[in-house]
Design a protein around this motif. Sequence first.
Motif, PDB file in Angstrom:
ATOM      1  N   LYS A  17       5.105  11.131  -1.739  1.00  0.00           N
ATOM      2  CA  LYS A  17       5.968  11.278  -2.908  1.00  0.00           C
ATOM      3  C   LYS A  17       7.331  10.642  -2.680  1.00  0.00           C
ATOM      4  CE  LYS A  17       3.895  15.455  -4.801  1.00  0.00           C
ATOM      5  NZ  LYS A  17       4.074  16.888  -5.067  1.00  0.00           N
ATOM      6  N   SER A  18       7.781  10.564  -1.438  1.00  0.00           N
ATOM      7  CA  SER A  18       9.115  10.036  -1.157  1.00  0.00           C
ATOM      8  C   SER A  18       9.134   8.528  -0.974  1.00  0.00           C
ATOM      9  CB  SER A  18       9.695  10.716   0.085  1.00  0.00           C
ATOM     10  OG  SER A  18       8.928  10.376   1.219  1.00  0.00           O
ATOM     11  N   ILE A  19       7.986   7.879  -0.837  1.00  0.00           N
ATOM     12  CA  ILE A  19       7.968   6.428  -0.666  1.00  0.00           C
ATOM     13  C   ILE A  19       7.410   5.772  -1.921  1.00  0.00           C
ATOM     14  CG2 ILE A  19       7.728   6.532   1.842  1.00  0.00           C
ATOM     15  CD1 ILE A  19       4.773   5.896   1.480  1.00  0.00           C
ATOM     16  N   ALA A  20       7.719   4.494  -2.087  1.00  0.00           N
ATOM     17  CA  ALA A  20       7.221   3.747  -3.244  1.00  0.00           C
ATOM     18  C   ALA A  20       6.097   2.840  -2.776  1.00  0.00           C
ATOM     19  CB  ALA A  20       8.338   2.930  -3.867  1.00  0.00           C
ATOM     20  N   PHE A  21       4.943   2.950  -3.414  1.00  0.00           N
ATOM     21  CA  PHE A  21       3.820   2.112  -3.032  1.00  0.00           C
ATOM     22  C   PHE A  21       2.991   1.797  -4.263  1.00  0.00           C
ATOM     23  CE2 PHE A  21       2.178   6.360  -2.898  1.00  0.00           C
ATOM     24  CZ  PHE A  21       0.858   6.267  -3.275  1.00  0.00           C
ATOM     25  N   ALA A  22       2.116   0.812  -4.120  1.00  0.00           N
ATOM     26  CA  ALA A  22       1.189   0.441  -5.188  1.00  0.00           C
ATOM     27  C   ALA A  22      -0.120   0.042  -4.535  1.00  0.00           C
ATOM     28  CB  ALA A  22       1.747  -0.697  -6.023  1.00  0.00           C
ATOM     29  N   LYS A  23      -1.229   0.343  -5.226  1.00  0.00           N
ATOM     30  CA  LYS A  23      -2.555   0.035  -4.693  1.00  0.00           C
ATOM     31  C   LYS A  23      -3.333  -0.805  -5.692  1.00  0.00           C
ATOM     32  CE  LYS A  23      -4.885   3.271  -2.623  1.00  0.00           C
ATOM     33  NZ  LYS A  23      -5.540   4.561  -2.338  1.00  0.00           N
ATOM     34  N   LEU A  24      -4.106  -1.723  -5.159  1.00  0.00           N
ATOM     35  CA  LEU A  24      -5.017  -2.544  -5.961  1.00  0.00           C
ATOM     36  C   LEU A  24      -6.398  -2.358  -5.358  1.00  0.00           C
ATOM     37  CD1 LEU A  24      -5.603  -4.802  -8.043  1.00  0.00           C
ATOM     38  CD2 LEU A  24      -5.053  -6.442  -6.268  1.00  0.00           C
ATOM     39  N   ASN A  25      -7.299  -1.763  -6.123  1.00  0.00           N
ATOM     40  CA  ASN A  25      -8.635  -1.481  -5.617  1.00  0.00           C
ATOM     41  C   ASN A  25      -9.659  -2.429  -6.223  1.00  0.00           C
ATOM     42  OD1 ASN A  25      -7.948   0.638  -3.928  1.00  0.00           O
ATOM     43  ND2 ASN A  25      -8.109   2.139  -5.558  1.00  0.00           N
ATOM     44  N   VAL A  91       9.303  -5.414   1.984  1.00  0.00           N
ATOM     45  CA  VAL A  91       7.888  -5.050   2.076  1.00  0.00           C
ATOM     46  C   VAL A  91       7.675  -4.423   3.447  1.00  0.00           C
ATOM     47  CG1 VAL A  91       5.520  -5.886   1.970  1.00  0.00           C
ATOM     48  CG2 VAL A  91       7.268  -6.958   0.553  1.00  0.00           C
ATOM     49  N   LYS A  92       7.650  -3.101   3.472  1.00  0.00           N
ATOM     50  CA  LYS A  92       7.533  -2.363   4.732  1.00  0.00           C
ATOM     51  C   LYS A  92       6.137  -2.498   5.310  1.00  0.00           C
ATOM     52  CE  LYS A  92       8.369   2.284   6.516  1.00  0.00           C
ATOM     53  NZ  LYS A  92       8.791   3.637   6.132  1.00  0.00           N
ATOM     54  N   GLU A  93       5.144  -2.390   4.444  1.00  0.00           N
ATOM     55  CA  GLU A  93       3.749  -2.431   4.912  1.00  0.00           C
ATOM     56  C   GLU A  93       2.898  -3.036   3.811  1.00  0.00           C
ATOM     57  OE1 GLU A  93       0.260   0.812   5.989  1.00  0.00           O
ATOM     58  OE2 GLU A  93       2.355   1.438   5.998  1.00  0.00           O
ATOM     59  N   ILE A  94       2.000  -3.919   4.206  1.00  0.00           N
ATOM     60  CA  ILE A  94       1.007  -4.442   3.274  1.00  0.00           C
ATOM     61  C   ILE A  94      -0.320  -4.450   4.013  1.00  0.00           C
ATOM     62  CG2 ILE A  94       1.632  -6.841   3.789  1.00  0.00           C
ATOM     63  CD1 ILE A  94       0.826  -7.453   0.861  1.00  0.00           C
ATOM     64  N   ARG A  95      -1.295  -3.758   3.442  1.00  0.00           N
ATOM     65  CA  ARG A  95      -2.572  -3.558   4.122  1.00  0.00           C
ATOM     66  C   ARG A  95      -3.698  -4.056   3.234  1.00  0.00           C
ATOM     67  NH1 ARG A  95      -1.607   1.424   5.056  1.00  0.00           N
ATOM     68  NH2 ARG A  95      -2.794   2.277   3.345  1.00  0.00           N
ATOM     69  N   VAL A  96      -4.588  -4.864   3.799  1.00  0.00           N
ATOM     70  CA  VAL A  96      -5.745  -5.384   3.068  1.00  0.00           C
ATOM     71  C   VAL A  96      -6.996  -4.861   3.755  1.00  0.00           C
ATOM     72  CG1 VAL A  96      -6.950  -7.431   2.275  1.00  0.00           C
ATOM     73  CG2 VAL A  96      -4.470  -7.461   2.451  1.00  0.00           C
ATOM     74  N   ASP A  97      -7.763  -4.043   3.048  1.00  0.00           N
ATOM     75  CA  ASP A  97      -8.999  -3.463   3.568  1.00  0.00           C
ATOM     76  C   ASP A  97     -10.179  -4.006   2.786  1.00  0.00           C
ATOM     77  OD1 ASP A  97      -7.473  -1.793   5.271  1.00  0.00           O
ATOM     78  OD2 ASP A  97      -7.198  -0.381   3.619  1.00  0.00           O
ATOM     79  N   GLY A  98     -11.333  -4.013   3.407  1.00  0.00           N
ATOM     80  CA  GLY A  98     -12.539  -4.449   2.723  1.00  0.00           C
ATOM     81  C   GLY A  98     -12.974  -3.447   1.679  1.00  0.00           C
ATOM     82  N   GLY A  99     -13.467  -3.948   0.569  1.00  0.00           N
ATOM     83  CA  GLY A  99     -13.929  -3.083  -0.509  1.00  0.00           C
ATOM     84  C   GLY A  99     -15.440  -3.122  -0.630  1.00  0.00           C
ATOM     85  N   ALA A 100     -15.918  -2.807  -1.803  1.00  0.00           N
ATOM     86  CA  ALA A 100     -17.351  -2.817  -2.054  1.00  0.00           C
ATOM     87  C   ALA A 100     -17.877  -4.250  -2.008  1.00  0.00           C
ATOM     88  CB  ALA A 100     -17.648  -2.196  -3.405  1.00  0.00           C
ATOM     89  N   MET A 101     -19.128  -4.394  -1.634  1.00  0.00           N
ATOM     90  CA  MET A 101     -19.731  -5.712  -1.503  1.00  0.00           C
ATOM     91  C   MET A 101     -20.944  -5.805  -2.428  1.00  0.00           C
ATOM     92  SD  MET A 101     -20.830  -7.543   2.068  1.00  0.00           S
ATOM     93  CE  MET A 101     -19.766  -6.466   2.958  1.00  0.00           C
TER      94      MET A 101
END
Length: 136
Positions: A17-25, A91-101
């Motif tokens: 709640k205290s940090i600002a982030f956004a997710k793209l799934n 940009v403190k952190e940017i993480r790219v993870d694998g999604g559905a295939m």
Amino acid sequence: MGVRKRERAEQIKEANKSIAFAKLNNCPTSPRKMRLVADLVRGQKVENALNILKFNTKEASGRLEKLLLSAIANWQAKNADANIEEAELFVKEIRVDGGAMLKRLRPAPQGRAHRIRKRSNHVTIVLGSNNNTQSN
């Protein structure tokens, strides 16, 4: 759910709640291609990162630019009275993870078939502030 697990989950929720982030799934781009662009903006100031993404020719840069603008809007929603320039967002952190295939079959010679894997990814951007003007 156990007590310790529930307490830890609540701590994580409060920290988010205290940090600002956004997710793209489920972005229909392979994670390898997205990481090439994500590595360009990791640790950069927000203004510089937006310029890098705007003038990059890769398709993934348009999607990351939109996601970064969303993260900035989320930061503004939490800190309505603060100014972006004074906060020195980066940009403190940017993480790219694998999604559905998606798995498909492509016909091959002599009655065989080759498997085609259409990959997708999940991207998470976390913004940080050099001036700690964020309200808890």
